[in-house]
Design a protein around this motif. Structure first.
Motif, PDB file in Angstrom:
ATOM      1  N   THR A   1     -28.389  40.718  -7.156  1.00 52.05           N
ATOM      2  CA  THR A   1     -28.456  41.873  -8.037  1.00 52.05           C
ATOM      3  C   THR A   1     -27.027  42.638  -7.703  1.00 52.05           C
ATOM      4  O   THR A   1     -26.760  42.876  -6.592  1.00 52.05           O
ATOM      5  CB  THR A   1     -29.706  42.612  -8.092  1.00 52.05           C
ATOM      6  OG1 THR A   1     -30.752  42.023  -8.362  1.00 52.05           O
ATOM      7  CG2 THR A   1     -29.609  44.046  -8.266  1.00 52.05           C
TER       8      THR A   1
ATOM      9  N   GLY B   1     -30.919  40.413 -10.795  1.00 55.03           N
ATOM     10  CA  GLY B   1     -30.721  38.968 -10.821  1.00 55.03           C
ATOM     11  C   GLY B   1     -32.324  38.387 -10.713  1.00 55.03           C
ATOM     12  O   GLY B   1     -33.039  38.878 -10.154  1.00 55.03           O
ATOM     13  N   SER B   2     -32.439  37.166 -10.934  1.00 55.88           N
ATOM     14  CA  SER B   2     -33.843  36.519 -10.641  1.00 55.88           C
ATOM     15  C   SER B   2     -33.946  35.896  -9.186  1.00 55.88           C
ATOM     16  O   SER B   2     -35.107  35.702  -8.940  1.00 55.88           O
ATOM     17  CB  SER B   2     -33.808  35.336 -11.726  1.00 55.88           C
ATOM     18  OG  SER B   2     -32.780  34.387 -11.377  1.00 55.88           O
TER      19      SER B   2
ATOM     20  N   ARG C   1     -31.546  41.680 -17.082  1.00 60.59           N
ATOM     21  CA  ARG C   1     -31.872  40.845 -16.195  1.00 60.59           C
ATOM     22  C   ARG C   1     -31.028  39.293 -16.527  1.00 60.59           C
ATOM     23  O   ARG C   1     -30.491  39.113 -17.438  1.00 60.59           O
ATOM     24  CB  ARG C   1     -33.374  40.137 -16.544  1.00 60.59           C
ATOM     25  CG  ARG C   1     -34.349  41.406 -16.232  1.00 60.59           C
ATOM     26  CD  ARG C   1     -35.806  41.058 -16.210  1.00 60.59           C
ATOM     27  NE  ARG C   1     -36.612  42.112 -15.920  1.00 60.59           N
ATOM     28  CZ  ARG C   1     -37.035  42.568 -14.559  1.00 60.59           C
ATOM     29  NH1 ARG C   1     -36.518  41.772 -13.649  1.00 60.59           N
ATOM     30  NH2 ARG C   1     -37.902  43.414 -14.498  1.00 60.59           N
ATOM     31  N   ARG C   2     -30.727  38.873 -15.524  1.00 62.75           N
ATOM     32  CA  ARG C   2     -29.728  37.783 -15.518  1.00 62.75           C
ATOM     33  C   ARG C   2     -30.262  36.615 -14.590  1.00 62.75           C
ATOM     34  O   ARG C   2     -30.984  36.869 -13.726  1.00 62.75           O
ATOM     35  CB  ARG C   2     -28.287  37.858 -15.159  1.00 62.75           C
ATOM     36  CG  ARG C   2     -27.708  38.918 -15.908  1.00 62.75           C
ATOM     37  CD  ARG C   2     -26.927  38.433 -17.015  1.00 62.75           C
ATOM     38  NE  ARG C   2     -26.248  39.036 -17.942  1.00 62.75           N
ATOM     39  CZ  ARG C   2     -24.957  39.398 -17.833  1.00 62.75           C
ATOM     40  NH1 ARG C   2     -24.164  38.700 -16.597  1.00 62.75           N
ATOM     41  NH2 ARG C   2     -24.402  40.209 -18.497  1.00 62.75           N
ATOM     42  N   GLU C   3     -29.978  35.161 -15.060  1.00 62.38           N
ATOM     43  CA  GLU C   3     -30.560  34.234 -14.023  1.00 62.38           C
ATOM     44  C   GLU C   3     -29.106  34.099 -12.940  1.00 62.38           C
ATOM     45  O   GLU C   3     -28.509  33.193 -12.934  1.00 62.38           O
ATOM     46  CB  GLU C   3     -30.515  32.876 -15.009  1.00 62.38           C
ATOM     47  CG  GLU C   3     -31.784  32.922 -15.756  1.00 62.38           C
ATOM     48  CD  GLU C   3     -33.114  32.940 -14.983  1.00 62.38           C
ATOM     49  OE1 GLU C   3     -33.175  32.131 -13.758  1.00 62.38           O
ATOM     50  OE2 GLU C   3     -33.830  33.559 -15.278  1.00 62.38           O
ATOM     51  N   LYS C   4     -29.511  35.021 -12.171  1.00 69.96           N
ATOM     52  CA  LYS C   4     -28.478  35.155 -10.975  1.00 69.96           C
ATOM     53  C   LYS C   4     -28.957  35.250  -9.750  1.00 69.96           C
ATOM     54  O   LYS C   4     -29.980  35.744  -9.371  1.00 69.96           O
ATOM     55  CB  LYS C   4     -27.314  36.575 -11.246  1.00 69.96           C
ATOM     56  CG  LYS C   4     -26.679  36.242 -12.607  1.00 69.96           C
ATOM     57  CD  LYS C   4     -25.338  35.463 -12.042  1.00 69.96           C
ATOM     58  CE  LYS C   4     -24.467  35.498 -13.420  1.00 69.96           C
ATOM     59  NZ  LYS C   4     -23.204  34.849 -13.259  1.00 69.96           N
TER      60      LYS C   4
ATOM     61  N   LYS D   1     -32.131  33.283  -8.370  1.00 70.52           N
ATOM     62  CA  LYS D   1     -31.593  31.881  -8.541  1.00 70.52           C
ATOM     63  C   LYS D   1     -30.418  31.969  -9.371  1.00 70.52           C
ATOM     64  O   LYS D   1     -30.414  32.703 -10.701  1.00 70.52           O
ATOM     65  CB  LYS D   1     -32.737  30.928  -8.850  1.00 70.52           C
ATOM     66  CG  LYS D   1     -33.469  31.206 -10.093  1.00 70.52           C
ATOM     67  CD  LYS D   1     -34.574  30.372 -10.454  1.00 70.52           C
ATOM     68  CE  LYS D   1     -35.410  30.685 -11.928  1.00 70.52           C
ATOM     69  NZ  LYS D   1     -36.253  29.640 -11.989  1.00 70.52           N
ATOM     70  N   SER D   2     -29.601  31.311  -9.357  1.00 72.38           N
ATOM     71  CA  SER D   2     -28.435  30.849 -10.286  1.00 72.38           C
ATOM     72  C   SER D   2     -28.856  30.083 -11.469  1.00 72.38           C
ATOM     73  O   SER D   2     -29.657  29.180 -11.103  1.00 72.38           O
ATOM     74  CB  SER D   2     -27.131  30.618  -9.437  1.00 72.38           C
ATOM     75  OG  SER D   2     -27.241  29.211  -8.853  1.00 72.38           O
ATOM     76  N   ARG D   3     -27.995  29.936 -12.495  1.00 71.56           N
ATOM     77  CA  ARG D   3     -28.163  29.178 -13.556  1.00 71.56           C
ATOM     78  C   ARG D   3     -27.871  27.862 -13.381  1.00 71.56           C
ATOM     79  O   ARG D   3     -26.998  27.398 -12.368  1.00 71.56           O
ATOM     80  CB  ARG D   3     -27.271  29.729 -14.799  1.00 71.56           C
ATOM     81  CG  ARG D   3     -27.919  30.830 -15.190  1.00 71.56           C
ATOM     82  CD  ARG D   3     -27.034  31.462 -16.590  1.00 71.56           C
ATOM     83  NE  ARG D   3     -25.848  31.784 -16.042  1.00 71.56           N
ATOM     84  CZ  ARG D   3     -24.972  32.339 -16.861  1.00 71.56           C
ATOM     85  NH1 ARG D   3     -24.998  32.276 -18.153  1.00 71.56           N
ATOM     86  NH2 ARG D   3     -23.916  32.732 -16.576  1.00 71.56           N
TER      87      ARG D   3
END
Length: 525
Positions: free
Chosen positions: A353, A520-521, A347-350, A523-525
């Motif tokens: 996906t 991705g979550s 998982r990433r704060e992106k 939302k971006s970081r």
């Protein structure tokens, strides 16, 4: 002298390709007439040091320049509020003090029995090295590649990336020269030495003016066999490489591709990233790099030269590399790796996906690679099926692609898609359905013609450049296709609809794929 050599090589490079020639003639025509091409070149080469100083004084004024520094969130830079930089804030090396590489004033052809191949390549096998040469008239340039097979595939999880660290560190000092000396010497020959690593080997390359081939070969020999490997310089490259590895980890295209190969070949060096994982790279010691350099010296090498000289001249120009210290025979090859089906994710704060799939295929040396190339072309590109079905018709994808991954011991077809997190499952199902549709709804005659011509034409266009042709000659030699590689465009154009559907039925098996998802979550970081 250095600047003129680079300008001369740059000019010649433009004339290697038809589109390069078109651009330079169009520029001349815009300035008054295509006949100006020769005059522009003559004026270019007539520039003096006084001319350079005059123009620099007129235009290179920091007080009228703009600059931008891009830094991570929360970071700062000492350059904030410090523009223009003061004129005494450091300068480049004193090029007048740089040493020149010790070069051969003339070269003799190495002895040995030659073999003339149907592809127009002449090979010469010496005790520790194979020479492959092919004339390519017209440009005034020669491309030289030195390749050492079989080191990256000896890497383990504990030293992944050491091959790249070695080839890069070797450019920071070799043969009694510093990094600046090496760069300056190469540029005086009209080129620059580049280092490369892949899963099947490592090496260096350079494109220079044809008359400078012997000196370029001597320079590459120094880099490969006499690297200084000073602790301070290794530390610099180690830091840079770890930074590169972190950038790849944050790249939503390259990292999923890298990760799915790790998933598919998890028990083999093919699953290791050539750049390495940042934590592993930072742990590689100077001693490990020195060991790898010793290992390199024990391996048989391959040297390729392609360019504007005849066969005898090309072989003579390679004479500095004739006494390569490698063994008579290459190291025993590793077994073919087992392709492992499976799925992984993180998982990433992106905001999106991205996921890649890998489907097992035959290695590079298989005749299947021509059908693989056509299938990937049918699927990819703006006119490809994946783009049309997943992006244009259903708006599922930001980016979509299909890529061949063909190596000496194994092969795969890779697919990639970037989509919104909430549509991940839909995008996956649509991707698999589209792959199978190549059987249920076979490509039309027009689709087949486009794909075949594109795959074949890409080779024809690439081979206008001596560097690209040298690279393909190297691959053909390593993968046992040196006599037939010139027929590659013809073989791509001969791929049939039956070849395509047979490959699809054999390769695109949903239950046998490897997959890796960067989830991705939203939302971006």
């Amino acid at each position: 002298e250095r600047a003129r050599a680079l300008a001369q090589s740059g000019w010649a490079t433009q004339f290697e390709t038809v589109d390069g020639r078109a651009r330079i003639f169009a520029e001349a025509e815009a300035l008054g007439g295509y006949e100006l091409v020769d005059e522009l070149y003559d004026r270019f080469m007539a520039v003096t040091a006084a001319d350079v100083q005059r123009v620099a004084a007129d235009f290179l004024d920091p007080n009228v320049a703009s600059a931008i520094v891009y830094v991570p969130t929360g970071s700062s830079t000492a350059l904030e509020g410090e523009w223009p930089i003061s004129s005494h804030a450091g300068g480049g090396p004193d090029v007048g003090m740089l040493k020149d590489v010790a070069i051969l004033s003339h070269a003799e052809q190495p002895g040995g029995e030659r073999a003339r191949h149907e592809s127009g390549v002449t090979s010469l096998s010496l005790p520790g090295v194979d020479f492959l040469v092919r004339p390519k008239r017209g440009s005034g340039l020669v491309s030289l590649l030195l390749h050492v097979p079989g080191l990256p595939d000896r890497e383990t999880k504990e030293c992944g990336g050491v091959s790249r660290l070695l080839v890069r560190a070797s450019l920071r000092g070799a043969g009694g020269m510093t990094a600046d000396d090496l760069a300056f010497a190469a540029e005086r020959l009209g080129g620059g030495i580049s280092a490369s690593t892949g899963v099947d080997g490592l090496g260096w390359g350079i494109t220079v003016r044809a008359e400078a081939l012997a000196r370029a070969a001597e320079l590459v020999r120094c880099v490969a066999l006499e690297p200084a490997l000073a602790s301070r310089e290794i530390a610099v490259e180690r830091t840079l490489q770890a930074s590169d590895a972190r950038r790849i980890r944050d790249d939503m295209f390259r990292y999923p591709i890298q990760a799915v190969l790790r998933e598919a070949f998890r028990n083999d060096p093919y699953g290791l990233p050539p750049v390495g994982d940042p934590e592993v790279v930072e742990s590689i010691t100077d001693y490990q790099v020195e060991q790898w350099s010793g290992l390199l010296r024990s391996h048989r090498a391959v040297v390729v030269a392609v360019g504007d000289l005849d066969t005898d001249q090309l072989l003579a120009g390679l004479s500095p590399l004739a006494r390569w210290p490698g063994d008579e025979s290459s190291s025993p090859p590793l077994d073919s790796p087992r392709f492992i089906a499976g799925r992984g994710y993180e998982r990433r704060e992106k905001a999106q996906t991205a996921f890649a799939m890998a489907f097992s295929a035959e290695p590079y040396g298989s005749p299947q690679r021509y059908a693989i190339g056509v299938v990937c072309t049918l699927l990819s590109g703006l006119a490809g099926r994946l783009f049309d079905a997943l992006r244009d018709q259903r708006s599922l994808a930001y980016t979509v692609a299909s890529l061949p991954w063909l190596r000496r011991r194994a092969g795969a077809i890779l697919t990639y898609i970037a989509t919104s997190p909430e549509r991940e499952a839909e995008a996956r199902d649509a991707m698999i359905a589209e792959l199978r549709r190549l059987v249920t709804e076979p490509p039309t005659a027009e689709e087949m013609e486009r794909a075949r011509n594109y795959a074949a034409g890409a080779i024809d266009i690439a081979h206008q450049r001596s560097g690209a042709l040298a690279g393909d000659i190297l691959d053909a030699w390593l993968y046992g296709a040196i006599d037939v590689f010139e027929d590659d465009p013809k073989r791509f154009r001969a791929v049939t609809l039956t070849d395509v559907t047979s490959l699809v039925q054999q390769v695109f098996l949903a239950e046998s794929r490897a997959e890796y998802v960067i989830r991705g979550s939203g939302k971006s970081r």
